[in-house]
Design a protein around this motif. Sequence first.
Motif, PDB file in Angstrom:
ATOM      1  N   PRO A 149       0.829  -1.200   0.000  1.00  0.00           N
ATOM      2  CA  PRO A 149       0.000   0.000   0.000  1.00  0.00           C
ATOM      3  C   PRO A 149       0.868   1.257   0.000  1.00  0.00           C
ATOM      4  O   PRO A 149       1.933   1.277   0.619  1.00  0.00           O
ATOM      5  CB  PRO A 149      -0.814  -0.116   1.291  1.00  0.00           C
ATOM      6  CG  PRO A 149      -0.138  -1.130   2.112  1.00  0.00           C
ATOM      7  CD  PRO A 149       0.726  -1.954   1.244  1.00  0.00           C
ATOM      8  N   THR A 150       0.427   2.288  -0.715  1.00  0.00           N
ATOM      9  CA  THR A 150       1.230   3.509  -0.834  1.00  0.00           C
ATOM     10  C   THR A 150       1.608   4.088   0.519  1.00  0.00           C
ATOM     11  O   THR A 150       2.709   4.586   0.688  1.00  0.00           O
ATOM     12  CB  THR A 150       0.481   4.588  -1.636  1.00  0.00           C
ATOM     13  OG1 THR A 150      -0.897   4.487  -1.337  1.00  0.00           O
ATOM     14  CG2 THR A 150       0.724   4.441  -3.115  1.00  0.00           C
ATOM     15  N   ILE A 151       0.701   3.985   1.471  1.00  0.00           N
ATOM     16  CA  ILE A 151       0.963   4.575   2.780  1.00  0.00           C
ATOM     17  C   ILE A 151       2.251   4.033   3.374  1.00  0.00           C
ATOM     18  O   ILE A 151       2.994   4.737   4.036  1.00  0.00           O
ATOM     19  CB  ILE A 151      -0.212   4.328   3.750  1.00  0.00           C
ATOM     20  CG1 ILE A 151       0.143   4.733   5.192  1.00  0.00           C
ATOM     21  CG2 ILE A 151      -0.666   2.886   3.759  1.00  0.00           C
ATOM     22  CD1 ILE A 151       0.365   6.197   5.361  1.00  0.00           C
ATOM     23  N   PHE A 152       2.529   2.769   3.084  1.00  0.00           N
ATOM     24  CA  PHE A 152       3.675   2.156   3.722  1.00  0.00           C
ATOM     25  C   PHE A 152       4.993   2.761   3.259  1.00  0.00           C
ATOM     26  O   PHE A 152       5.939   2.872   4.026  1.00  0.00           O
ATOM     27  CB  PHE A 152       3.682   0.643   3.473  1.00  0.00           C
ATOM     28  CG  PHE A 152       4.744  -0.045   4.270  1.00  0.00           C
ATOM     29  CD1 PHE A 152       4.606  -0.155   5.638  1.00  0.00           C
ATOM     30  CD2 PHE A 152       5.889  -0.511   3.680  1.00  0.00           C
ATOM     31  CE1 PHE A 152       5.584  -0.754   6.398  1.00  0.00           C
ATOM     32  CE2 PHE A 152       6.889  -1.107   4.427  1.00  0.00           C
ATOM     33  CZ  PHE A 152       6.724  -1.230   5.794  1.00  0.00           C
TER      34      PHE A 152
ATOM     35  N   ILE B 250      -8.788  -1.992   0.858  1.00  0.00           N
ATOM     36  CA  ILE B 250      -7.401  -1.532   1.004  1.00  0.00           C
ATOM     37  C   ILE B 250      -7.337  -0.017   0.845  1.00  0.00           C
ATOM     38  O   ILE B 250      -6.670   0.684   1.601  1.00  0.00           O
ATOM     39  CB  ILE B 250      -6.490  -2.249  -0.014  1.00  0.00           C
ATOM     40  CG1 ILE B 250      -6.331  -3.707   0.418  1.00  0.00           C
ATOM     41  CG2 ILE B 250      -5.129  -1.577  -0.105  1.00  0.00           C
ATOM     42  CD1 ILE B 250      -5.511  -4.542  -0.507  1.00  0.00           C
ATOM     43  N   GLN B 254      -6.704   3.453   4.050  1.00  0.00           N
ATOM     44  CA  GLN B 254      -5.686   4.495   3.958  1.00  0.00           C
ATOM     45  C   GLN B 254      -6.269   5.894   4.086  1.00  0.00           C
ATOM     46  O   GLN B 254      -5.713   6.862   3.597  1.00  0.00           O
ATOM     47  CB  GLN B 254      -4.916   4.331   2.645  1.00  0.00           C
ATOM     48  CG  GLN B 254      -4.394   2.920   2.502  1.00  0.00           C
ATOM     49  CD  GLN B 254      -3.419   2.756   1.353  1.00  0.00           C
ATOM     50  OE1 GLN B 254      -2.645   3.645   1.059  1.00  0.00           O
ATOM     51  NE2 GLN B 254      -3.466   1.607   0.705  1.00  0.00           N
ATOM     52  N   GLN B 275      -3.790   6.255  10.120  1.00  0.00           N
ATOM     53  CA  GLN B 275      -2.950   7.073   9.235  1.00  0.00           C
ATOM     54  C   GLN B 275      -2.608   8.394   9.872  1.00  0.00           C
ATOM     55  O   GLN B 275      -1.504   8.904   9.759  1.00  0.00           O
ATOM     56  CB  GLN B 275      -3.711   7.423   7.963  1.00  0.00           C
ATOM     57  CG  GLN B 275      -4.136   6.274   7.186  1.00  0.00           C
ATOM     58  CD  GLN B 275      -3.045   5.919   6.235  1.00  0.00           C
ATOM     59  OE1 GLN B 275      -1.868   6.057   6.545  1.00  0.00           O
ATOM     60  NE2 GLN B 275      -3.425   5.458   5.090  1.00  0.00           N
ATOM     61  N   SER B 295       3.238   1.686  10.823  1.00  0.00           N
ATOM     62  CA  SER B 295       3.037   1.429   9.390  1.00  0.00           C
ATOM     63  C   SER B 295       3.168  -0.058   9.093  1.00  0.00           C
ATOM     64  O   SER B 295       2.413  -0.612   8.295  1.00  0.00           O
ATOM     65  CB  SER B 295       4.056   2.201   8.550  1.00  0.00           C
ATOM     66  OG  SER B 295       3.947   3.571   8.777  1.00  0.00           O
ATOM     67  N   LEU B 302      -3.332  -5.137   6.393  1.00  0.00           N
ATOM     68  CA  LEU B 302      -3.799  -5.104   5.009  1.00  0.00           C
ATOM     69  C   LEU B 302      -3.452  -6.379   4.254  1.00  0.00           C
ATOM     70  O   LEU B 302      -4.258  -6.894   3.484  1.00  0.00           O
ATOM     71  CB  LEU B 302      -3.208  -3.889   4.285  1.00  0.00           C
ATOM     72  CG  LEU B 302      -3.791  -2.541   4.687  1.00  0.00           C
ATOM     73  CD1 LEU B 302      -3.092  -1.412   3.954  1.00  0.00           C
ATOM     74  CD2 LEU B 302      -5.287  -2.501   4.410  1.00  0.00           C
TER      75      LEU B 302
END
Lengths: 309, 321
Positions: A149-152, B250, B254, B275, B295, B302
Motif C-alpha cells: 500500500p502507498t501509505i507504507f 485496502i 488508507q 494514518q 506502518s 492489510l
Amino acid sequence: MAAVTTTTTTTRIRPTRRRALSPGRVLAWTAMGAIVLVTLLPFYWILRTALSTNSGLAAHASDPLPVDPTGTGFARALGLESTKDAIAQGGAGGGLKFWRYLLNSVIVSTLVTGCQIFFSAMAAYAFARLRWRGRDRVFALFLAGLMVPTIFTLLPNFVLIKELGLIDNLLGIALPTMFMTPFAVFFLRQFFMNVPREVEEAALLDGAGKVRIFFRVLLPMASAPVLTLAVLTYITSWNDYFWPLMVSYSDSSRVLTVALAIFRAQTPQSGVDWSGLMAATLIAALPMLVLFGFFARRIVSTISFTGIK
Amino acid sequence: MTIASSSPPSRLPLSGTEGARTEPGEDPSPDRSHGGDGRLAAVFIAPALIGFVVFLLWPTLRGIYLSFTRFNLLTPAEWVGFANYDRMIHDPVFWDSLKVTVEYVVINIGVQTVSALAIAVLLQRLTQSPVLRGIVLTPYLMSNVVAGLVWLWILDNQLGIGNEIIAGLGFDRIPFLADETWAVPTIALINVWRHVGYTALLLFAGLMAIPNDMYEAAKVDGASEWRMFWRITMPLLRPVLAVVLIMTVIGSFQVFDTVAVTTGGGPANATNVLQFYIYQSAFGRFQFGYASAMSVALLVVLSAITVLQYRLTRAGHTDLG
C-alpha cells in the motif's frame, strides 16, 4: 439510441418495457433521480456559496440562490482583493498566491503523468513483447509491488527525498511516482499482450526495428488505453494531498490541495470564510472538471467495459 | 475494441530499408538472432526498474528497518530492537486509532458497496445512458480535500444547508463533525459520496459481462426484477464484487485527507484514524521509528485482509461455473 432500437428487429422486449410504467419502474427512476441529485447538488451549493457574501450567508442560510450575488469570494481566493478588504469580508489576511499553487499543481501532475505513462509503457512493452532472461521473475517482482500500500512507502520515501535534498521542491513531490506504478505497467502490459503477433511481424518484414515498432506501431495502437490511463493518473496526481503535504513547506512547492487546506486553517475559527473557501474550492476543482468534460465518454466507457482500477 | 478502432498498422509509414537499425552503434549480438532482446529490454525496462527499486522496493525494506530504530531525522537511526513494537502494544491511543479505522472502514465499505451495487444495477437494468454514468463519476474528480471542505460546509452546525433542512423538518440540528458519535460515520459517508460512482462503474463492468438473454429468458418465465437480481445478477457478479471489495477495502484503510481537513482527528481523538496517528507521530513528534512500526502493523493488517479475501474469492469460484 432510439433510432437504433426501432430499426433492429431483434429487440422484442425493449419497446414493451419502455411503455409499461409499472410502480417498480417509477420507484427505480425516483431512486436514480435521487442519486443524481445527491451527486450534483454539492456542486451547485459550492457555486451558490462562492457567489454569495459571508454576511448574506449568515442571514439567509437556506436561500437556494446566491445571497447578495458578488464576485468578492473569487477575488479573495485568487488573491486579487487587498488584505484590508479580505479581512473585512471575513477572509484571511495572509497572501494567497493562488496562481503559484495552480502552476505547481500543473507542473507536478504533468511531470508525473507524462513520465510515468511513457516509462511504464516502455516497461510494459519489454514485459509483453521482448524476450529476455529473467523477464518473468522481474515481472513477478513488479506484481508483488502492487500489494504494497502507498501509505507504507510514504515515510521511508520522505526520508529518502530529504536525503536527496529535494524537500520543498516540486521534483521531490513528483519523483516517487514519476518512473512507474506497478498498476500502470500491469495495465499496459495487458494491452500489449493482446495485440496480435501478425501486426508486429508485418512491421518486421517491412524492415522496422523493435524500437521503431514500439514507437510507430504499438504505442499509436495503444493510444486509447494510454489516454484513459493518462487522464486518470492526472486526476489522481492533481488530487493528491498526503504526499505533497509531507514534502512541501513553502509557497514555492505548494500545490492546490495543500493550499486549500491551509486556506481553511487560516480563516478565523469563529466565522469561517465560506464564500472565499468555496470559491477557491471551485477554482481548484475546475481544471479536472474541464479535463473530464473533454474525455468523459472515453473514460466512462473504458472503466465500464474493462473495469480499470 | 480499441484495436479495431485504430488504423491498420501495416499501412503506417515504416522505413523501407532492409534491416534498418534504430539504435546506432550497437553490435549485432548473437543473442538477437536467436530471438533474444536482452540489451533492448534492458534499455526499455531501466527507468521503470530504477523507479521501482528506489521508490518502492528500497522504501519497503527501509520502512521495516526503521521500525526497529529510534529515529528523529536529525541524528542517525539507532537500533532499538522491538522497543517500538513493545510501546505500540501498550499504547492505548494506537488501539483506539485502530478501532476508529476499522469502524470507518466497516461503515464506508458497507454503505459504499450496497449503494454502488444499487447504482450499477440501475445503470444496467433501467438505462445504459453514458451521460448518467458520467454524472455518477463526477465526485471522483474532486480531491478528498475539496469533498471534505464542501461537506464540512453543507453539514455546518449553524449555516449548513444540511442542518437547515433538518431544522426545517422540525428535528434538532446535528453537530455532524463536532460530535464523537457522529464524526466517524460522517467522514465515512463523505468518502462514500466521492468514491461510490467509481465503484459503481467497476461493478457495471462486471454486470455487462452477464449475457442479456439470461434476463430475457427469466422474464419469459415471469420472474420479477427482484428475483432476477438474486438469482442471476448476484451469483454471476460475485467474483467481480469480491475483487472490487479487496481494492476498496485496502483503499479505505488508507483514509487520511478527509480527516485532516475536517476534524483533524478530533473531537477527543474520535476520528484519530491510524494514518493520522502515524502522520502525527512522524511529523508532530518526530518519532519516525515509532511511526514506521505502526506502518508495519498497518501493512500486516492489510496483507492479512488481502489474503483472506483472496481465499474467499477463490472459494466462491466453484459455484460460478
